[in-house]
Design an enzyme around this catalytic site. Structure first.
Site, PDB file in Angstrom:
ATOM      1  CE  LYS A  97      -4.429  -1.539   1.757  1.00  0.00           C
ATOM      2  NZ  LYS A  97      -5.450  -1.426   2.788  1.00  0.00           N
ATOM      3  CE  LYS A 132      -6.173  -8.113  -2.192  1.00  0.00           C
ATOM      4  NZ  LYS A 132      -5.881  -7.634  -0.851  1.00  0.00           N
ATOM      5  CE  LYS A 138     -13.614  -2.922   0.037  1.00  0.00           C
ATOM      6  NZ  LYS A 138     -13.586  -2.566   1.441  1.00  0.00           N
TER       7      LYS A 138
END
Ligand code: TYM
Length: 349
Positions: A119, A211, A214
């Site tokens: 992230k 994966k 969102k």
């Protein structure tokens, strides 16, 4: 070594971030399990809004997303009367215990967290301190209820291991104080991750090595819980596959990530195994399998989507669910915090 299990009442806790649309990965990896566990356990399900703000959230969007995730929980079949549904920021004890855990967890442990590395990316210096300390707050979410079981998708496995390490270190650092206060040889249980079934890691529809998420720029990569039947059918039709027919058994899926993903999704939706799906579709082309998959998706998701839409507009009801859940959650969390303060040696009222 595991703490003695009988000392802890079995309790389920899990959380979902209110960031953007919920998708099929959240549904199959987590929410379906949440619903199932209600039959056998006392469950606490949390909209983790304090986790969401570890990266920038537009305030009005955040408010909306908190209500949307709550609506999704209810629409999927979580019963907020029998169990507890609430948003994290209404129970201050999460943040309070997280501070204690900031002092228990070691920098070296957090440095190993792959999700932070992903992230934060290359611009690590510019990531928020909250994003780095996020796993400590996650441990606090679970342990403030002394929860024993945590249903999550595969991507949360490392965070769950850290939660266990934190519980273990707290139990051993404060062993004498814990025993002196009558809590035996462990105050916190070592929470067990529940990562089971054929869809613990739902992959992107555009790339079987990524994966479903969102944050993927392409909406075609995921099925949102708000998608209508035509959108679902189109996304499945466009989903990346290979030219071969479906194999006889799971071994034949090993080198075919996209096929493996679609079979796993079908199996999870039909509440069966990949082996069973392959028994039915062995030798079938994707031109036959994909329409069967979209029919199943539409049959399972349409009622949820309709209920979410209905609930979304009833903000008074949603807010009352969250308020009620927070009061009941806080009653448990406050007891834990009292004991933690005593164990640590903090003076309290
Ligand atoms: P979050 O909000 O990213 O995801 C919510 C749940 O959905 C699962 N999930 C998936 N499962 C299968 N395939 C996928 N592609 C997929 N994408 C997401 C996640 O594993 C998760 O179970 N840190 C957590 C939230 C959290 C939490 C907690 C969870 C905060 N505190 C305490 C459990 C206990 C998160 O970001 O999940």
């Amino acid at each position: 070594m595991d703490a003695p299990k009988p000392a802890f009442k079995e309790r389920v806790f899990s959380g979902v971030q209110p960031t953007g649309n919920l998708h099929l990965g959240n549904y199959l990896g987590a929410i379906v399990k949440f619903v199932e566990l209600q039959k056998t356990h006392e469950c606490i399900y949390c909209v983790v809004d304090l986790h969401a703000i570890t990266v920038w959230q537009e305030p009005a969007e955040l408010t909306k997303a908190i209500r949307e995730v709550t609506a999704a929980f209810i629409a999927c079949g979580i019963d907020p009367k029998k169990h507890i549904v609430f948003n994290q920021s209404q129970v201050a004890e999460h943040a309070e215990l997280a501070w204690v855990f900031n002092c228990v967890a070691r920098l070296g442990w957090l440095n190993r967290m792959t999700q932070f590395k992903e992230k934060a990316g290359k611009d690590r210096e510019n990531a928020s301190v909250g994003l780095y300390a996020y796993p400590n707050l996650m441990a606090a979410d679970i342990l403030v209820y002394r929860a024993t079981h945590v249903p999550v998708g595969e991507d949360q496995k490392q965070h769950l291991e850290l939660s266990r390490d934190i519980a273990q270190k707290f139990n051993s650092d404060y062993a004498a104080s814990i025993a002196a206060r009558g809590f035996g040889d462990a105050f916190f249980p070592l929470p067990e991750p529940l990562i089971q079934g054929p869809a613990t890691r739902v992959m992107s529809l555009r790339d079987g090595s990524k994966k479903m998420s969102k944050s993927d720029a392409s909406d075609q990569s995921r099925i949102n819980l708000t998608d209508d039947p035509d959108t679902i059918a189109l996304k499945v039709r466009r989903a990346k596959t290979d030219p071969d027919p479906l194999p006889q058994d799971e071994k034949g899926l090993e080198t075919r990530p996209e096929a493996d993903n679609l079979v796993g999704i079908y199996a999870a939706l039909a509440d069966t195994t990949k082996a069973d799906v392959l028994r039915e579709f062995a030798g079938a082309q994707f031109s036959a399998f994909k329409p069967a998959l979209s029919d199943l998706l539409v049959a399972k998701l349409s009622p949820i989507t309709a209920e979410m839409r209905r609930l979304k507009d009833d903000t008074a009801y949603i807010d009352s669910v969250l308020a009620d859940g927070s009061v009941r959650a806080q009653a448990i969390a406050a007891e834990t915090m009292k004991a933690v303060k005593d164990i640590v040696g903090l003076v309290r009222r």
